[in-house]
Design a protein around this motif. Structure first.
Motif, PDB file in Angstrom:
ATOM      1  N   ALA A   7    -105.115 -50.542 -48.239  1.00 28.44           N
ATOM      2  CA  ALA A   7    -104.295 -51.304 -47.291  1.00 28.44           C
ATOM      3  C   ALA A   7    -104.168 -50.559 -45.967  1.00 28.44           C
ATOM      4  CB  ALA A   7    -102.918 -51.562 -47.890  1.00 28.44           C
ATOM      5  N   ALA A   8    -104.031 -49.243 -46.034  1.00 25.43           N
ATOM      6  CA  ALA A   8    -103.933 -48.445 -44.813  1.00 25.43           C
ATOM      7  C   ALA A   8    -105.221 -48.545 -44.000  1.00 25.43           C
ATOM      8  CB  ALA A   8    -103.641 -46.989 -45.170  1.00 25.43           C
ATOM      9  N   ALA A   9    -106.357 -48.417 -44.671  1.00 24.46           N
ATOM     10  CA  ALA A   9    -107.642 -48.471 -43.974  1.00 24.46           C
ATOM     11  C   ALA A   9    -107.884 -49.841 -43.343  1.00 24.46           C
ATOM     12  CB  ALA A   9    -108.766 -48.134 -44.947  1.00 24.46           C
ATOM     13  N   MET A  10    -107.556 -50.898 -44.070  1.00 24.21           N
ATOM     14  CA  MET A  10    -107.800 -52.251 -43.577  1.00 24.21           C
ATOM     15  C   MET A  10    -106.937 -52.592 -42.366  1.00 24.21           C
ATOM     16  SD  MET A  10    -108.253 -54.501 -47.062  1.00 24.21           S
ATOM     17  CE  MET A  10    -108.432 -56.014 -46.105  1.00 24.21           C
ATOM     18  N   ASN A  11    -105.773 -51.960 -42.264  1.00 23.47           N
ATOM     19  CA  ASN A  11    -104.848 -52.276 -41.175  1.00 23.47           C
ATOM     20  C   ASN A  11    -104.777 -51.183 -40.113  1.00 23.47           C
ATOM     21  OD1 ASN A  11    -103.367 -54.915 -42.011  1.00 23.47           O
ATOM     22  ND2 ASN A  11    -103.435 -53.694 -43.889  1.00 23.47           N
ATOM     23  N   MET A  31    -106.126 -55.015 -31.665  1.00 26.50           N
ATOM     24  CA  MET A  31    -105.806 -53.658 -31.233  1.00 26.50           C
ATOM     25  C   MET A  31    -104.562 -53.102 -31.921  1.00 26.50           C
ATOM     26  SD  MET A  31    -106.578 -53.935 -27.123  1.00 26.50           S
ATOM     27  CE  MET A  31    -106.013 -52.251 -26.846  1.00 26.50           C
ATOM     28  N   ARG A  32    -104.030 -53.840 -32.874  1.00 23.63           N
ATOM     29  CA  ARG A  32    -102.779 -53.424 -33.504  1.00 23.63           C
ATOM     30  C   ARG A  32    -103.002 -52.453 -34.668  1.00 23.63           C
ATOM     31  NH1 ARG A  32     -98.485 -58.361 -33.202  1.00 23.63           N
ATOM     32  NH2 ARG A  32     -99.008 -59.012 -31.073  1.00 23.63           N
ATOM     33  N   SER A  33    -102.037 -51.556 -34.809  1.00 21.32           N
ATOM     34  CA  SER A  33    -101.986 -50.635 -35.944  1.00 21.32           C
ATOM     35  C   SER A  33    -100.618 -50.843 -36.602  1.00 21.32           C
ATOM     36  CB  SER A  33    -102.162 -49.189 -35.460  1.00 21.32           C
ATOM     37  OG  SER A  33    -102.103 -48.287 -36.540  1.00 21.32           O
ATOM     38  N   ASP A  34    -100.538 -51.896 -37.418  1.00 23.91           N
ATOM     39  CA  ASP A  34     -99.265 -52.408 -37.933  1.00 23.91           C
ATOM     40  C   ASP A  34     -98.955 -51.809 -39.309  1.00 23.91           C
ATOM     41  OD1 ASP A  34     -97.170 -53.965 -38.965  1.00 23.91           O
ATOM     42  OD2 ASP A  34     -97.812 -55.739 -37.847  1.00 23.91           O
ATOM     43  N   ALA A  35     -97.983 -50.905 -39.333  1.00 20.67           N
ATOM     44  CA  ALA A  35     -97.632 -50.233 -40.587  1.00 20.67           C
ATOM     45  C   ALA A  35     -97.026 -51.197 -41.600  1.00 20.67           C
ATOM     46  CB  ALA A  35     -96.657 -49.093 -40.307  1.00 20.67           C
ATOM     47  N   GLN A  55     -99.115 -55.677 -47.698  1.00 14.62           N
ATOM     48  CA  GLN A  55    -100.332 -55.892 -48.484  1.00 14.62           C
ATOM     49  C   GLN A  55    -100.270 -55.106 -49.787  1.00 14.62           C
ATOM     50  OE1 GLN A  55    -104.060 -55.504 -46.336  1.00 14.62           O
ATOM     51  NE2 GLN A  55    -105.135 -54.863 -48.193  1.00 14.62           N
ATOM     52  N   THR A  56     -99.755 -53.887 -49.717  1.00 18.24           N
ATOM     53  CA  THR A  56     -99.605 -53.067 -50.922  1.00 18.24           C
ATOM     54  C   THR A  56     -98.674 -53.742 -51.921  1.00 18.24           C
ATOM     55  OG1 THR A  56     -99.984 -51.018 -49.682  1.00 18.24           O
ATOM     56  CG2 THR A  56     -98.843 -50.822 -51.797  1.00 18.24           C
ATOM     57  N   ALA A  57     -97.552 -54.261 -51.424  1.00 18.15           N
ATOM     58  CA  ALA A  57     -96.581 -54.930 -52.297  1.00 18.15           C
ATOM     59  C   ALA A  57     -97.204 -56.150 -52.974  1.00 18.15           C
ATOM     60  CB  ALA A  57     -95.355 -55.335 -51.488  1.00 18.15           C
ATOM     61  N   CYS A  58     -97.951 -56.934 -52.216  1.00 15.42           N
ATOM     62  CA  CYS A  58     -98.583 -58.139 -52.781  1.00 15.42           C
ATOM     63  C   CYS A  58     -99.669 -57.778 -53.791  1.00 15.42           C
ATOM     64  CB  CYS A  58     -99.178 -58.989 -51.660  1.00 15.42           C
ATOM     65  SG  CYS A  58     -97.959 -59.779 -50.593  1.00 15.42           S
ATOM     66  N   ASP A  59    -100.473 -56.774 -53.454  1.00 17.94           N
ATOM     67  CA  ASP A  59    -101.608 -56.423 -54.316  1.00 17.94           C
ATOM     68  C   ASP A  59    -101.157 -55.801 -55.633  1.00 17.94           C
ATOM     69  OD1 ASP A  59    -103.249 -57.424 -52.393  1.00 17.94           O
ATOM     70  OD2 ASP A  59    -104.031 -55.493 -51.704  1.00 17.94           O
ATOM     71  N   LYS A  68     -95.317 -44.147 -47.680  1.00 16.10           N
ATOM     72  CA  LYS A  68     -95.059 -44.180 -46.239  1.00 16.10           C
ATOM     73  C   LYS A  68     -96.356 -44.428 -45.474  1.00 16.10           C
ATOM     74  CE  LYS A  68     -91.160 -40.943 -46.571  1.00 16.10           C
ATOM     75  NZ  LYS A  68     -90.606 -39.640 -46.125  1.00 16.10           N
ATOM     76  N   PHE A  69     -96.282 -45.359 -44.524  1.00 13.73           N
ATOM     77  CA  PHE A  69     -97.417 -45.684 -43.657  1.00 13.73           C
ATOM     78  C   PHE A  69     -97.029 -45.413 -42.203  1.00 13.73           C
ATOM     79  CE2 PHE A  69     -97.770 -48.542 -47.315  1.00 13.73           C
ATOM     80  CZ  PHE A  69     -99.100 -48.386 -47.683  1.00 13.73           C
ATOM     81  N   LYS A  70     -97.969 -44.861 -41.437  1.00 12.10           N
ATOM     82  CA  LYS A  70     -97.737 -44.618 -40.009  1.00 12.10           C
ATOM     83  C   LYS A  70     -98.776 -45.383 -39.196  1.00 12.10           C
ATOM     84  CE  LYS A  70     -97.176 -41.010 -36.506  1.00 12.10           C
ATOM     85  NZ  LYS A  70     -97.992 -41.721 -35.496  1.00 12.10           N
ATOM     86  N   GLY A  71     -98.281 -46.255 -38.333  1.00 14.48           N
ATOM     87  CA  GLY A  71     -99.152 -46.984 -37.421  1.00 14.48           C
ATOM     88  C   GLY A  71     -98.830 -46.598 -35.992  1.00 14.48           C
TER      89      GLY A  71
END
Length: 213
Positions: A109-113, A29-33, A39-43, A14-17
């Protein structure tokens, strides 16, 4: 003929943006969950493919088959994303290595986004099972006696035989599906190939029972 049945590790991430207007929120300025989830799925797919090519003797796959996005609107930057990642292999060390990699991938992925990794929860973890050599030998001899070609391969799907193996020797016979398709409307096996599979099964059972001694 099946050599082994894969183990399965299934993880819910789970990701929260921050939900925001798609038109008025600048890209920086986006925090896109959803981006972190994608990105996680691709990596993890890339890592699984790399492991599979480096160790072709082992079967390794990773799949992201579920996405849950909120608020799930075309004009809103996703503020929440949940994905299900499933990793399968007939080799336990490969499963564990892929599982460890997934945690690192999700955090990166969370940190980068610019989003928060809320959780990375393992919901399923089953061990791979090697089929019984004696039963495999009977299946091989049965195929040879009937003049039927065969291929030794791991089962990428889970089966009841994996659980039965805890109390009894287990083995499996596969018959071909057209173009290798499964779990879809196009899955199909000819009556001839089904009958051949049954013939191999009967012959192998008789060999196990000593009829062919």
């Amino acid at each position: 003929m099946v050599s082994a049945i894969v183990g399965i590790i299934r993880v819910r991430i789970k990701f929260k943006g921050q939900a925001a207007h798609a038109g008025t929120t600048p890209m920086h300025m986006r925090s896109d969950a959803l981006l972190a989830a994608a990105q996680t799925a691709c990596d993890i797919r890339h890592v699984a493919a790399q492991m599979s090519s480096q160790k072709p003797e082992h079967y390794v796959v990773a799949t992201c088959g579920q996405f849950n996005v909120k608020p799930n609107a075309s004009n809103v930057v996703p503020g929440f994303a949940e994905i299900s990642v499933e990793m399968r292999s007939d080799h336990r060390p490969s499963m564990e290595a892929l599982h460890r990699q997934l945690g690192h991938i999700a955090a990166q992925a969370a940190a980068m986004n610019q989003v928060t990794l809320l959780s990375c929860e393992t919901v399923t973890d089953t061990q791979p099972v090697v089929c019984a050599p004696q039963l495999m030998a009977h299946i091989r001899d049965a195929s040879d006696s009937l003049g039927l070609p065969y291929k030794v391969m791991p089962s990428g799907a889970g089966h009841d035989a994996a659980f039965l193996s805890h109390i009894s020797p287990a083995a499996m016979i596969f018959v071909p599906s057209k173009e290798g398709k499964s779990h879809c409307a196009q899955e199909w096996t000819s009556a001839k190939e089904l009958a051949q599979g049954v013939s191999v099964l009967i012959d192998a059972i008789e060999r196990f029972d000593g009829v062919h001694q």
